[in-house]
Write a protein that holds these residues in place. Structure first.
Motif, PDB file in Angstrom:
ATOM      1  N   MET A 241     -18.824  92.687  50.110  1.00 58.29           N
ATOM      2  CA  MET A 241     -20.029  92.259  49.408  1.00 58.29           C
ATOM      3  C   MET A 241     -19.637  91.308  48.281  1.00 58.29           C
ATOM      4  O   MET A 241     -18.842  91.661  47.410  1.00 58.29           O
ATOM      5  CB  MET A 241     -20.760  93.479  48.828  1.00 58.29           C
ATOM      6  N   LEU A 242     -20.172  90.100  48.353  1.00 56.56           N
ATOM      7  CA  LEU A 242     -19.920  89.087  47.333  1.00 56.56           C
ATOM      8  C   LEU A 242     -20.999  89.209  46.269  1.00 56.56           C
ATOM      9  O   LEU A 242     -22.194  89.291  46.588  1.00 56.56           O
ATOM     10  CB  LEU A 242     -19.971  87.698  47.983  1.00 56.56           C
ATOM     11  N   VAL A 243     -20.587  89.246  45.011  1.00 55.45           N
ATOM     12  CA  VAL A 243     -21.519  89.485  43.904  1.00 55.45           C
ATOM     13  C   VAL A 243     -21.410  88.352  42.896  1.00 55.45           C
ATOM     14  O   VAL A 243     -20.314  88.017  42.441  1.00 55.45           O
ATOM     15  CB  VAL A 243     -21.188  90.834  43.206  1.00 55.45           C
ATOM     16  N   LEU A 244     -22.553  87.769  42.545  1.00 57.26           N
ATOM     17  CA  LEU A 244     -22.611  86.769  41.476  1.00 57.26           C
ATOM     18  C   LEU A 244     -23.293  87.405  40.276  1.00 57.26           C
ATOM     19  O   LEU A 244     -24.409  87.920  40.390  1.00 57.26           O
ATOM     20  CB  LEU A 244     -23.406  85.534  41.922  1.00 57.26           C
ATOM     21  N   ASP A 245     -22.607  87.381  39.132  1.00 57.86           N
ATOM     22  CA  ASP A 245     -23.123  87.983  37.900  1.00 57.86           C
ATOM     23  C   ASP A 245     -23.249  86.946  36.794  1.00 57.86           C
ATOM     24  O   ASP A 245     -22.303  86.193  36.532  1.00 57.86           O
ATOM     25  CB  ASP A 245     -22.176  89.088  37.399  1.00 57.86           C
ATOM     26  N   HIS A 246     -24.399  86.942  36.142  1.00 60.49           N
ATOM     27  CA  HIS A 246     -24.598  86.166  34.912  1.00 60.49           C
ATOM     28  C   HIS A 246     -24.890  87.192  33.827  1.00 60.49           C
ATOM     29  O   HIS A 246     -25.922  87.856  33.857  1.00 60.49           O
ATOM     30  CB  HIS A 246     -25.777  85.193  35.093  1.00 60.49           C
ATOM     31  N   SER A 247     -23.935  87.369  32.902  1.00 54.58           N
ATOM     32  CA  SER A 247     -24.034  88.439  31.908  1.00 54.58           C
ATOM     33  C   SER A 247     -24.275  87.890  30.509  1.00 54.58           C
ATOM     34  O   SER A 247     -23.787  86.810  30.155  1.00 54.58           O
ATOM     35  CB  SER A 247     -22.748  89.280  31.897  1.00 54.58           C
ATOM     36  N   CYS A 248     -25.016  88.661  29.705  1.00 55.36           N
ATOM     37  CA  CYS A 248     -25.328  88.300  28.327  1.00 55.36           C
ATOM     38  C   CYS A 248     -25.023  89.497  27.425  1.00 55.36           C
ATOM     39  O   CYS A 248     -25.440  90.621  27.720  1.00 55.36           O
ATOM     40  CB  CYS A 248     -26.802  87.938  28.176  1.00 55.36           C
ATOM     41  N   TYR A 249     -24.288  89.239  26.348  1.00 53.55           N
ATOM     42  CA  TYR A 249     -23.945  90.297  25.394  1.00 53.55           C
ATOM     43  C   TYR A 249     -23.469  89.652  24.097  1.00 53.55           C
ATOM     44  O   TYR A 249     -22.736  88.668  24.121  1.00 53.55           O
ATOM     45  CB  TYR A 249     -22.847  91.213  25.952  1.00 53.55           C
ATOM     46  N   LEU A 250     -23.943  90.183  22.966  1.00 51.46           N
ATOM     47  CA  LEU A 250     -23.482  89.747  21.643  1.00 51.46           C
ATOM     48  C   LEU A 250     -23.471  88.219  21.508  1.00 51.46           C
ATOM     49  O   LEU A 250     -22.469  87.623  21.154  1.00 51.46           O
ATOM     50  CB  LEU A 250     -22.080  90.315  21.362  1.00 51.46           C
ATOM     51  N   GLN A 251     -24.592  87.592  21.811  1.00 50.07           N
ATOM     52  CA  GLN A 251     -24.745  86.127  21.729  1.00 50.07           C
ATOM     53  C   GLN A 251     -23.740  85.380  22.614  1.00 50.07           C
ATOM     54  O   GLN A 251     -23.348  84.252  22.324  1.00 50.07           O
ATOM     55  CB  GLN A 251     -24.622  85.621  20.273  1.00 50.07           C
ATOM     56  N   THR A 252     -23.314  86.003  23.683  1.00 53.87           N
ATOM     57  CA  THR A 252     -22.352  85.405  24.623  1.00 53.87           C
ATOM     58  C   THR A 252     -22.955  85.429  26.024  1.00 53.87           C
ATOM     59  O   THR A 252     -23.665  86.372  26.371  1.00 53.87           O
ATOM     60  CB  THR A 252     -21.040  86.223  24.628  1.00 53.87           C
ATOM     61  N   GLU A 253     -22.661  84.406  26.801  1.00 53.21           N
ATOM     62  CA  GLU A 253     -23.020  84.393  28.220  1.00 53.21           C
ATOM     63  C   GLU A 253     -21.761  84.152  29.016  1.00 53.21           C
ATOM     64  O   GLU A 253     -20.916  83.359  28.608  1.00 53.21           O
ATOM     65  CB  GLU A 253     -23.991  83.250  28.533  1.00 53.21           C
ATOM     66  N   ASP A 254     -21.610  84.830  30.149  1.00 55.45           N
ATOM     67  CA  ASP A 254     -20.511  84.472  31.040  1.00 55.45           C
ATOM     68  C   ASP A 254     -20.951  84.633  32.488  1.00 55.45           C
ATOM     69  O   ASP A 254     -21.996  85.214  32.793  1.00 55.45           O
ATOM     70  CB  ASP A 254     -19.202  85.208  30.719  1.00 55.45           C
ATOM     71  N   TYR A 255     -20.151  84.040  33.357  1.00 52.85           N
ATOM     72  CA  TYR A 255     -20.439  83.996  34.793  1.00 52.85           C
ATOM     73  C   TYR A 255     -19.235  84.554  35.524  1.00 52.85           C
ATOM     74  O   TYR A 255     -18.093  84.262  35.174  1.00 52.85           O
ATOM     75  CB  TYR A 255     -20.711  82.558  35.242  1.00 52.85           C
ATOM     76  N   GLU A 256     -19.506  85.336  36.571  1.00 54.76           N
ATOM     77  CA  GLU A 256     -18.409  86.048  37.228  1.00 54.76           C
ATOM     78  C   GLU A 256     -18.694  86.186  38.721  1.00 54.76           C
ATOM     79  O   GLU A 256     -19.842  86.353  39.142  1.00 54.76           O
ATOM     80  CB  GLU A 256     -18.304  87.431  36.585  1.00 54.76           C
ATOM     81  N   LEU A 257     -17.630  86.107  39.491  1.00 61.79           N
ATOM     82  CA  LEU A 257     -17.686  86.366  40.925  1.00 61.79           C
ATOM     83  C   LEU A 257     -16.923  87.657  41.188  1.00 61.79           C
ATOM     84  O   LEU A 257     -15.794  87.821  40.709  1.00 61.79           O
ATOM     85  CB  LEU A 257     -17.026  85.212  41.688  1.00 61.79           C
ATOM     86  N   GLU A 258     -17.538  88.577  41.915  1.00 64.55           N
ATOM     87  CA  GLU A 258     -16.867  89.810  42.322  1.00 64.55           C
ATOM     88  C   GLU A 258     -16.921  89.898  43.845  1.00 64.55           C
ATOM     89  O   GLU A 258     -17.882  89.432  44.463  1.00 64.55           O
ATOM     90  CB  GLU A 258     -17.556  91.050  41.735  1.00 64.55           C
ATOM     91  N   PHE A 259     -15.903  90.497  44.426  1.00 65.98           N
ATOM     92  CA  PHE A 259     -15.877  90.732  45.863  1.00 65.98           C
ATOM     93  C   PHE A 259     -15.514  92.189  46.082  1.00 65.98           C
ATOM     94  O   PHE A 259     -14.387  92.603  45.816  1.00 65.98           O
ATOM     95  CB  PHE A 259     -14.867  89.793  46.535  1.00 65.98           C
ATOM     96  N   GLU A 260     -16.492  92.980  46.517  1.00 62.72           N
ATOM     97  CA  GLU A 260     -16.297  94.413  46.735  1.00 62.72           C
ATOM     98  C   GLU A 260     -15.880  94.624  48.181  1.00 62.72           C
ATOM     99  O   GLU A 260     -16.544  94.133  49.102  1.00 62.72           O
ATOM    100  CB  GLU A 260     -17.592  95.165  46.422  1.00 62.72           C
TER     101      GLU A 260
END
Length: 196
Positions: free
Chosen positions: A134-153
């Motif tokens: 399972m390929l996962v695309l994440d756009h995360s927000c925390y403490l005035q920060t944004e990041d982008y991540e790819l995960e492969f389960e």
């Protein structure tokens, strides 16, 4: 209470790389699901010190308490479904934790009374089947920060590693080791770089 082994590969992405993957896999904006991860530890970071993490995930009006523990290949995850009321009481006072999860923590030398809720990370997540995983695309927000991540389960470590490396290469995405979300939150909140 349910236990499972999670094996996954992760890579931080730029926003441009994230958008390229999103378009290639035909992922629409309305396919992203919003979730919140509320993290707990002791003031001395006893869980972190044992390579473990504890969170309540809120997603689609469901509430799940999860303990993640490091094993040789991947993570052992222990999940407990909570009612909204129970989740709220633990968020307000972690000492309200009870049952098997409380016992598991006690076995690790951690009393629920020692825990505190120290941060929340929100993620917009989309997933698509890919090469037996399972390929996962994440756009995360925390403490005035944004990041982008790819995960492969994956279920098979070697095969998954091979497929993940090929995918990155085919999109000319450099390998950027991605610390898990709780470590990125720690790093931002406390100004420490912990990418292990």
């Amino acid at each position: 209470m349910k236990q499972e082994i999670e094996m996954e590969f992760k890579n931080l992405l730029t926003q441009e790389e994230f958008n390229r993957l999103k378009h290639f896999f035909f992922i629409r904006d309305d396919q992203f699901v919003y979730q919140e991860n509320h993290y707990f530890d002791t003031p001395e970071f006893s869980l972190k010190g044992q390579g473990a993490a504890l969170r309540i995930r809120v997603k689609n009006d469901t509430y799940t308490l999860t303990l993640k523990q490091t094993i040789e290949q991947g993570l052992l995850e222990t999940h407990e479904a909570l009612t909204k009321e129970k989740a709220q009481s633990i968020l307000n006072n972690p000492a309200m934790m009870e049952g098997e999860m409380k016992s598991l923590l006690k076995d690790m030398g951690i009393a629920a009374e020692q825990l505190q809720h120290f941060g929340t990370l929100a993620t917009h997540r989309a997933q698509v089947p890919y090469e037996g995983g399972m390929l996962v695309l994440d756009h995360s927000c925390y403490l005035q920060t944004e990041d982008y991540e790819l995960e492969f389960e994956v279920n098979d470590w070697e095969q998954g590693k091979n497929s993940f490396e090929k995918l990155l290469a085919s999109f000319r995405i450099p390998y950027r080791p991605s610390a898990n979300k709780i470590k990125r939150l720690y790093a931002k909140k406390y100004g420490v770089e912990d990418q292990s």
